[in-house]
Design an enzyme around this catalytic site. Structure first.
Site, PDB file in Angstrom:
ATOM      1  N   GLY A  11     -11.303   7.483   5.372  1.00 11.71           N
ATOM      2  CA  GLY A  11     -12.459   8.631   5.587  1.00 11.71           C
ATOM      3  C   GLY A  11     -13.673   7.884   5.973  1.00 11.71           C
ATOM      4  O   GLY A  11     -14.474   8.591   6.242  1.00 11.71           O
ATOM      5  N   THR A  34      -9.700   3.450  11.442  1.00 13.59           N
ATOM      6  CA  THR A  34      -9.801   4.069  12.725  1.00 13.59           C
ATOM      7  C   THR A  34     -11.549   3.792  13.212  1.00 13.59           C
ATOM      8  O   THR A  34     -11.791   3.746  14.340  1.00 13.59           O
ATOM      9  CB  THR A  34      -9.779   5.544  12.663  1.00 13.59           C
ATOM     10  N   LYS A  90       0.883  -1.123   0.057  1.00 12.28           N
ATOM     11  CA  LYS A  90      -0.287  -0.062  -0.039  1.00 12.28           C
ATOM     12  C   LYS A  90       0.844   1.189  -0.097  1.00 12.28           C
ATOM     13  O   LYS A  90       1.535   1.498   0.998  1.00 12.28           O
ATOM     14  CB  LYS A  90      -0.919   0.130   1.225  1.00 12.28           C
TER      15      LYS A  90
END
EC number: 2.8.1.10
Lengths: 257, 65
Positions: A185, A207, A96
């Site tokens: 996001g 998160t 990534k």
């Protein structure tokens, strides 16, 4: 099964491994959600330390695909060297690729990203570029050798969800045959369902699960949302209309007035 | 010889990268090393000679998003 560049993945949910309250909760979240890929990083090891060994042992026990990242890199050189170090440690050519360009938004430096992607693709890496939803940048990344794209839908850790649906829809329409994974996001399961309904191939988040009051429950909720969104996309969503259309048949309606 | 290891200055008598890792009690297949911003493969550490002022990074697997 989700066939991603030759890898048969049982789930379209990818999870990050950072910020969980404990390693046990991380492991439970991954197992409960059925996530097929987890992201990991490389950081400085203390002299005589065994922190890396313990974490690596835990990740290996999960039986999922590993996607190392180059998080925190702000230059092409840093990102390329980190990717090479990750390939040696983790034994995978998947990377990534992050080249961060702005401290506040953690927005990718797309110019450095394309340059680093080209170097790594030529070196045999399978590059998963963390990018914006810009179509021109996406074209350049594909030209550099990328076979998959990972656009953000909002800044990392913001939990804002898809802030520019039109851009994501445009990206999906512009690259119908390129695996597209929304990375960064997502804050709620409904956000994940929304981008999956648009036809994105998978989502990667961290998160929103790790910092939930109950990470295991939230991981399960995201898993359901991803499946629901994907099935909805494949089932043909009704286009919005400006007028009401009765769902109950009008034929045979009694006249009682 | 003065070296910078993971951002910390230190004096070492280690002639090679492998010797430095042993001196500092680093061991394990999960470690990755770079000298002056370039990867040094595991297999190359025994032969890789260090020079005064070299910057060495020793990394290991960590949580990531």
């Amino acid at each position: 099964m989700f066939d991603l560049l030759g890898a048969a993945l049982p789930s379209r949910l990818f999870l990050g491994t950072a910020q969980y309250p404990s390693p046990v909760i991380l492991a439970d979240a991954v197992k409960t959600s059925g996530a097929s890929v987890v992201t990991v990083s490389l950081r400085r090891e203390m002299a005589g330390g065994r922190g890396g060994e313990k974490f690596w042992s835990l990740v290996n026990s999960l039986g999922v695909r590993i996607l190392p990242n180059t998080a925190g890199c702000h230059s092409v050189k840093e990102a390329v060297t980190t990717a090479k170090m990750a390939r040696e440690v983790f034994g995978t050519s998947w990377i990534k690729l992050e080249v961060i360009g702005n401290h506040d938004t953690l927005q990718p430096d797309v110019f450095g990203l394309v340059e680093a992607a080209r170097i790594l693709c030529e070196d045999g890496f399978t590059v998963f570029p963390y990018t914006t939803d810009d179509l021109v940048v996406a074209e350049r990344l594909l030209g550099a050798g990328c076979k998959v794209l990972m656009p953000w839908c909002a800044p990392i850790g913001s939990a804002l969800g898809p802030v520019n649906i039109m851009a994501l829809r445009s990206m999906r329409g512009h690259f119908p045959d390129v695996p597209l994974i929304v990375d960064a996001g997502l804050g709620r399961p409904s956000h994940a369902a929304t981008v999956m309904e648009l036809g994105f191939d998978a989502v990667l988040l961290n998160t929103a699960v790790a910092k939930a009051a109950d990470p295991v429950g939230m991981a399960r909720a995201f898993s359901k949302a991803v499946d629901a969104g994907r099935e909805a996309f494949g089932s043909g969503l009704l286009e919005p209309r400006d007028v009401a259309v009765p769902s109950t048949p009008t034929f045979g309606r009694a006249v009682l007035s | 010889m003065k070296l910078i290891v993971n951002g910390e200055a230190l004096d070492s008598v280690a002639a090679t990268l492998a010797a430095l890792l042993a001196e500092l009690d680093y061991e394990g297949d999960w470690l990755a090393t770079a000298v002056n911003s370039d990867l040094v493969h595991k297999a190359e550490r025994v032969e890789f000679r260090l020079n005064d002022g070299d910057r060495i990074e020793i990394l290991s697997p960590m949580q990531g998003g």
